[in-house]
Each structure stands twice: as structure tokens, then as C-alpha cells.
Design an enzyme around this catalytic site. Structure first.
Site, mmCIF file in Angstrom:
data_model
loop_
_atom_site.group_PDB
_atom_site.id
_atom_site.type_symbol
_atom_site.label_atom_id
_atom_site.label_comp_id
_atom_site.label_asym_id
_atom_site.label_seq_id
_atom_site.Cartn_x
_atom_site.Cartn_y
_atom_site.Cartn_z
ATOM 1 N N THR A 1 0.843 -1.203 0.000
ATOM 2 C CA THR A 1 0.000 0.000 0.000
ATOM 3 C C THR A 1 0.882 1.257 0.000
ATOM 4 O O THR A 1 0.628 2.210 -0.750
ATOM 5 C CB THR A 1 -0.925 -0.017 1.234
ATOM 6 O OG1 THR A 1 -1.721 -1.197 1.176
ATOM 7 C CG2 THR A 1 -1.821 1.199 1.297
ATOM 8 N N ASN B 1 -6.261 -9.654 -7.306
ATOM 9 C CA ASN B 1 -6.383 -10.334 -6.013
ATOM 10 C C ASN B 1 -7.745 -10.984 -5.806
ATOM 11 O O ASN B 1 -7.895 -11.840 -4.947
ATOM 12 C CB ASN B 1 -6.100 -9.352 -4.868
ATOM 13 C CG ASN B 1 -6.856 -8.062 -5.010
ATOM 14 O OD1 ASN B 1 -6.671 -7.315 -5.976
ATOM 15 N ND2 ASN B 1 -7.735 -7.789 -4.061
ATOM 16 N N GLN C 1 0.248 -9.841 -5.840
ATOM 17 C CA GLN C 1 -0.215 -11.242 -5.880
ATOM 18 C C GLN C 1 0.662 -12.124 -6.757
ATOM 19 O O GLN C 1 0.423 -13.330 -6.830
ATOM 20 C CB GLN C 1 -1.671 -11.312 -6.383
ATOM 21 C CG GLN C 1 -2.691 -10.749 -5.427
ATOM 22 C CD GLN C 1 -2.869 -11.589 -4.153
ATOM 23 O OE1 GLN C 1 -2.441 -12.738 -4.079
ATOM 24 N NE2 GLN C 1 -3.472 -10.999 -3.140
ATOM 25 N N SER D 1 4.297 -7.053 -1.516
ATOM 26 C CA SER D 1 4.290 -7.211 -0.047
ATOM 27 C C SER D 1 4.814 -8.599 0.325
ATOM 28 O O SER D 1 4.501 -9.578 -0.361
ATOM 29 C CB SER D 1 2.845 -7.117 0.467
ATOM 30 O OG SER D 1 2.655 -5.970 1.241
ATOM 31 N N HIS E 1 3.991 -10.522 2.858
ATOM 32 C CA HIS E 1 3.110 -11.488 3.514
ATOM 33 C C HIS E 1 2.276 -12.338 2.564
ATOM 34 O O HIS E 1 1.552 -13.228 3.004
ATOM 35 C CB HIS E 1 2.225 -10.792 4.562
ATOM 36 C CG HIS E 1 1.171 -9.884 4.016
ATOM 37 N ND1 HIS E 1 -0.151 -10.243 3.989
ATOM 38 C CD2 HIS E 1 1.237 -8.643 3.502
ATOM 39 C CE1 HIS E 1 -0.850 -9.235 3.480
ATOM 40 N NE2 HIS E 1 -0.020 -8.257 3.174
ATOM 41 N N THR F 1 14.270 4.455 10.525
ATOM 42 C CA THR F 1 15.189 3.320 10.690
ATOM 43 C C THR F 1 14.572 2.064 10.090
ATOM 44 O O THR F 1 13.406 1.757 10.335
ATOM 45 C CB THR F 1 15.499 3.126 12.192
ATOM 46 O OG1 THR F 1 16.022 4.365 12.674
ATOM 47 C CG2 THR F 1 16.508 2.015 12.418
ATOM 48 N N CYS G 1 -8.695 -7.827 1.591
ATOM 49 C CA CYS G 1 -7.984 -6.558 1.782
ATOM 50 C C CYS G 1 -8.971 -5.410 1.952
ATOM 51 O O CYS G 1 -8.646 -4.402 2.533
ATOM 52 C CB CYS G 1 -7.103 -6.253 0.589
ATOM 53 S SG CYS G 1 -5.846 -7.487 0.342
#
Ligand code: PLP
Length: 387
Positions: A72, A151, A181, A201, A203, A239, A328
Site C-alpha cells: 500500500t 487479487n 499477488q 508485499s 506477507h 530506521t 484486503c
């Protein structure tokens, strides 16, 4: 209770080795990568390794790889950044209907700022028509953005051919692909495919949540969204999340190492799931591309005369997890599925649509359990449906 997780387009279970490297960094590699001493340099080495791992999958220079907090954020950085830096050259942006909310919301914002948005023409199963793309690119088109794999429906967009068409029509027009995806599951080569920016992403590939990828062509400046200490070569201050970046690099490497064996296996499981459903429910339909044509890990089906949300909770009672649409965006109740709307489905048909998605840990037993549970539950639920 045994669990059968069939919602891998929403997120995936982290692999043991990913958990291992995250723990290793937290325990021993916890230095600040900006510190000049050894502890800092140890942490920096993890960042370099992850960038190298990801660049070898994308076949791009290491310096083109940046880490963000999620896809995102990467998408927002690209859409807002391109609009901000190129507003004087033009205000026309092309997109494909059925985009993820991360793209839609940024496009809505840009429209409010006076940018002109235009949707690309799609085939009946949701694929971008290349002839339509060529027609719509104008001298003032500054950006084309689209998904690689949708997705919700699993439709695969022809991104390998789009870059050349875009650049031929307007060399200044930039091209962004949301590969959340597809990254590491299907090949995507931004340099040779003339993709300027790419988002993903960790995950979705058995990595941790809260860490994203931004590929940026080396000669393309993008104004950063997050300002501060100038980390990530000034692209994203703050960081770095070293443990999750290391986890992302490893997850991507693992997925890429198995993708040639995994994706055909998932295609077989997807076909088995669809055949099982179609056999028991002859009125069921696939939404989007035919099962053998879409991405191997996503199946979107409509089982008429029963609401998907009711089915989802009935299956949950059996330890089976699926989605009633795009997980999502399902935190916005009442919002219609953009990908299914783009296919022209009625509100009632959308309400009866289920997304079943597969991953590295999906087994034949998961499919058998799903088909059995649907066969048992749906006829009962149909009897109690409000008329
Ligand atoms: N783009 C696509 C295609 C997705 O499926 C998702 C799903 O979560 C996103 C973007 C957003 O990813 P994240 O929530 O990790 O930022």
C-alpha cells in the site's frame, strides 16, 4: 479442530525459516544499519542480502530495490510521486477497473486534485485489451497503472507486453505494476518489460506482514512520501525494519526456488476444487477467467441462492477459511467488489461469490474438506435463505 486455510490471497503463513531469520536478527543483528560501527554494519549486511535476493528475482540492479512498510505504501509513493513530479507534463492517468483499494483510493485522491482518470478497456473476463491501451495513450498521459494478478479473480494482465506499447506511444509515460499477488510466484522482469515501478508485499509469499517492496527504475526520481533521516537512499526515511526485511528476502528466495513446481501443483488443486464444486452445484459459475487461464492460486466462484458471508462463517465452524471477496477491502462493509463490478456482476451475484485461494501449504486434503463441507452446508443454508 483441524484447520484448512484457503485464504492465501489475503495472507500466508510465515515459513519456519522466515520466523528463524527474524528471530536471529532480533536476537543478534539488532544494530542500526546507519551506525558506522560493527553492530550497525552487521545489520546493514542483512539489508544488502535482502536487496540482492530480490533483485536477482526481478533481474534488476540491486539499487533499484527499496523496502517500505507494505505494498500500500509503495503504491501510494508511486501514484502520488509521479503525479507530483509530472503534473506539468500532463494530468492524464490510465488504470484498469478492479484495482486493489490501495490504488483506487490514491487515484480518487489524484482525481480530487484535478488529474483526469480513464479506465482501460477489459475483455469479458477482466483482461486488459492491448489494442485499447494503445488507443488511449495520449501525449499528456503521465502514468499507466495496473495489477499483474488480480487479487479477487486471479486474472493475469499482459504486463510483459504493455510496457513496449506504452513507451512506443509516449516514451515519457510511466508504467506502474502492482505485483503484490504475483511477485516471486510468476516471473516479472521490470527492466526488460519496461516497467518503471513495481509494488509488492512480503506477507503474500510466506513472509512477515508490514514490509513492502518498491522497485524504482534507477534513472527515475520519485519524491519520497516519508521525510526524515534519509534512509533507503533518501527514498524512505525511518530506521529500517531489518528483521522483516531479512524475512522478506528469504521468503522471496524460497518462493522463487519452488515456484516452477508450486504453481502447476496449485493449478491442479484449483481445478480439483472447481470440478468438485461444479459437480455438486451445477448452477455454480467461475467469476473471471476460466480456471486454467487465471493465476493458479486464486479461484472466484459463485454458488447461487446462498450468501457468501453465510457460507464463509459456516465453513469457519469446520475450521475452513475462505473469503467472501477481497479480504484486503472487506473491512468496508457494504462496499461492492471492484473486480466483480468490472466483470458486470449484479449486486446479488457478488453477494453469492466466494474467493478460495491456495498457497505453499495447501494440500489435497484441504480441497477434499472444502468440497465436502460445501456439499453438506450449502443445501441446508439454501433452505433458510430469506425470500
Ligand atoms: N495490492 C494487491 C493486489 C493486494 O492483494 C494487496 C493485499 O493485501 C495489496 C495491494 C495491499 O497489500 P498490503 O496490505 O500488504 O499493503
Amino acid at each position: 479442530m483441524e484447520e484448512h486455510y484457503l485464504d492465501n490471497a489475503a495472507t500466508t503463513k510465515p515459513s519456519e525459516s522466515v520466523i528463524g531469520i527474524i528471530e536471529e536478527v532480533l536476537r543478534t543483528g539488532w544494530g542500526n544499519p546507519s551506525s558506522l560501527h560493527r553492530k550497525g554494519q552487521e545489520a546493514k549486511a542483512y539489508l544488502r542480502t535482502a536487496a540482492r535476493q530480490i533483485s536477482s528475482i526481478l533481474d534488476c540492479p540491486e539499487e533499484a530495490v527499496f523496502f517500505t512498510s507494505c505494498a500500500t505504501e509503495s503504491i501510494g509513493t508511486v501514484l502520488k510521486g509521479v503525479a507530483q513530479k509530472n503534473a506539468r507534463e500532463g494530468r492524464h492517468i490510465l488504470y484498469a477497473q478492479g484495482e486493489h483499494a490501495a490504488t483506487r483510493e490514491n487515484l480518487k485522491y489524484l482525481q480530487e486534485q484535478g488529474f483526469e482518470l480513464e479506465a482501460l478497456k477489459l475483455s469479458p473476463d477482466g483482461k486488459i485489451l492491448l489494442s485499447g491501451l494503445e488507443e488511449k495513450i495520449r501525449p499528456d498521459t503521465i502514468l499507466v497503472t495496473c495489477l499483474h494478478v488480480n487479487n479477487e479473480t486471479g486474472v493475469i494482465q499482459p504486463v510483459s507486453q504493455m510496457g513496449a506499447i506504452i513507451k512506443k506511444r509516449n516514451p515519457k509515460c510511466l508504467f506502474h505494476v502492482d505485483a503484490t499477488q504475483s511477485f516471486a510466484k510468476y516471473p516479472i522482469y521490470p527492466v526488460s518489460w519496461q516497467i518503471d515501478f513495481l509494488s509488492a508485499s512480503a506477507h503474500k509469499i510466506n513472509g512477515p506482514k508490514g514490509i513492502g517492496l518498491l522497485y524504482k527504475r534507477r534513472d527515475q526520481y520519485l519524491p519520497p512520501l516519508v521525510l526524515g533521516g534519509g534512509q533507503m537512499r533518501k527514498m524512505r526515511s525511518g530506521t529500517e525494519n531489518v528483521p522483516y526485511i531479512a524475512g522478506f528476502g528469504l521468503a522471496a528466495t524460497e518462493m522463487w526456488q519452488i515456484h516452477e513446481e508450486l504453481m502447476p501443483r496449485l493449478m491442479t488443486l484449483k481445478q480439483e476444487a472447481w470440478q468438485g464444486i461444479a459437480q455438486r452445484f451445477p448452477d455454480a459459475r467461475v467469476n473471471g477467467p476460466a480456471p486454467e487461464e487465471g493465476a493458479a492460486h486464486i479461484l472466484n466462484v459463485r454458488i447461487p441462492l446462498v450468501r457468501s458471508e453465510v457460507v464463509l462463517h459456516a465453513l469457519e465452524d469446520e475450521g475452513i477459511y475462505i473469503s467472501s471477496g477481497s479480504a484486503c477491502s472487506s473491512n468496508k462493509p457494504g462496499e461492492k467488489s471492484p473486480a466483480l463490478s468490472a466483470l458486470g456482476l449484479s449486486a446479488a451475484a457478488m453477494d453469492e461469490s466466494l474467493r478460495i485461494s491456495f498457497g505453499r501449504y495447501t494440500t489435497k486434503e484441504d480441497i477434499t474438506a472444502l468440497v465436502r463441507a460445501l456439499s453438506e452446508k450449502v443445501p441446508v443454508l439454501r433452505r433458510f435463505r430469506p425470500r
